[in-house]
Design a protein around this motif. Structure first.
Motif, short mmCIF file in Angstrom:
data_model
loop_
_atom_site.label_atom_id
_atom_site.label_comp_id
_atom_site.label_asym_id
_atom_site.label_seq_id
_atom_site.Cartn_x
_atom_site.Cartn_y
_atom_site.Cartn_z
N THR A 82 56.49 19.74 33.34
CA THR A 82 57.80 19.06 32.65
C THR A 82 58.91 19.95 32.38
O THR A 82 60.13 19.65 32.33
CB THR A 82 57.33 18.26 31.46
OG1 THR A 82 56.77 18.94 30.42
CG2 THR A 82 56.52 17.16 31.84
N GLU A 83 58.89 21.19 32.15
CA GLU A 83 59.50 22.36 31.63
C GLU A 83 60.46 22.56 32.94
O GLU A 83 61.74 23.10 32.69
CB GLU A 83 58.92 23.38 31.08
CG GLU A 83 58.29 24.43 31.80
CD GLU A 83 57.76 25.52 31.26
OE1 GLU A 83 57.23 26.42 32.05
OE2 GLU A 83 57.71 25.48 29.79
N ASP A 84 59.98 22.18 34.12
CA ASP A 84 60.89 22.70 35.26
C ASP A 84 61.67 21.45 35.80
O ASP A 84 62.39 21.64 36.78
CB ASP A 84 60.02 23.41 36.41
CG ASP A 84 59.71 24.77 35.92
OD1 ASP A 84 60.42 25.26 35.11
OD2 ASP A 84 58.65 25.11 36.22
N ILE A 85 61.24 20.19 35.43
CA ILE A 85 61.80 19.00 35.86
C ILE A 85 62.92 18.66 34.95
O ILE A 85 62.53 18.26 34.06
CB ILE A 85 60.65 17.85 35.96
CG1 ILE A 85 59.53 18.36 37.16
CG2 ILE A 85 61.13 16.54 36.46
CD1 ILE A 85 58.34 17.35 36.88
N PRO A 86 64.19 18.38 35.64
CA PRO A 86 65.26 17.83 34.90
C PRO A 86 65.03 16.38 34.47
O PRO A 86 64.35 15.86 35.33
CB PRO A 86 66.63 18.13 35.89
CG PRO A 86 65.94 18.10 37.34
CD PRO A 86 64.49 18.51 37.22
N PRO A 87 65.72 16.13 33.47
CA PRO A 87 65.35 14.85 33.06
C PRO A 87 66.19 13.83 33.81
O PRO A 87 66.98 13.94 34.62
CB PRO A 87 66.16 14.59 31.55
CG PRO A 87 67.17 15.78 31.65
CD PRO A 87 66.60 16.86 32.43
N PRO A 88 65.70 12.45 34.04
CA PRO A 88 66.24 11.72 35.06
C PRO A 88 67.58 11.13 34.71
O PRO A 88 67.92 11.09 33.21
CB PRO A 88 65.18 10.36 35.01
CG PRO A 88 64.61 10.43 33.67
CD PRO A 88 64.52 12.04 33.44
N ILE A 89 68.33 10.82 35.51
CA ILE A 89 69.68 10.37 35.33
C ILE A 89 69.73 8.94 35.01
O ILE A 89 69.04 8.25 35.79
CB ILE A 89 70.81 10.76 36.28
CG1 ILE A 89 70.89 12.18 36.22
CG2 ILE A 89 72.27 10.10 36.13
CD1 ILE A 89 71.66 12.98 37.37
#
Length: 68
Positions: free
Chosen positions: A58-65
């Motif tokens: 999760t630290e490399d995945i941007p949060p969903p828009i």
């Protein structure tokens, strides 16, 4: 009665807090500070990131828009 009861609850809690003696507030602040110091010292020493463990994907995945 949703907006009335929460507002009354907050007002009654504030009234009870105001009626407390000053010594009680001093004790509260001292114990709160002591607890926060212990909490943060423990978290720094036992941090998974500090030990070098992977925090997960999760630290490399941007949060969903969120689109409205």
């Amino acid at each position: 009665m949703v907006p009335l009861f929460p507002i009354l609850g907050v007002l009654l809690c504030v009234a009870l807090m105001i009626s407390l003696p000053v010594l009680t507030w001093i004790r509260f602040v001292v114990w709160l500070a002591l607890g926060l110091i212990i909490y943060f010292l423990y978290s720094v020493r036992h941090s998974r990131l500090r030990k070098g463990f992977d925090a997960g994907e999760t630290e490399d995945i941007p949060p969903p828009i969120i689109k409205t």
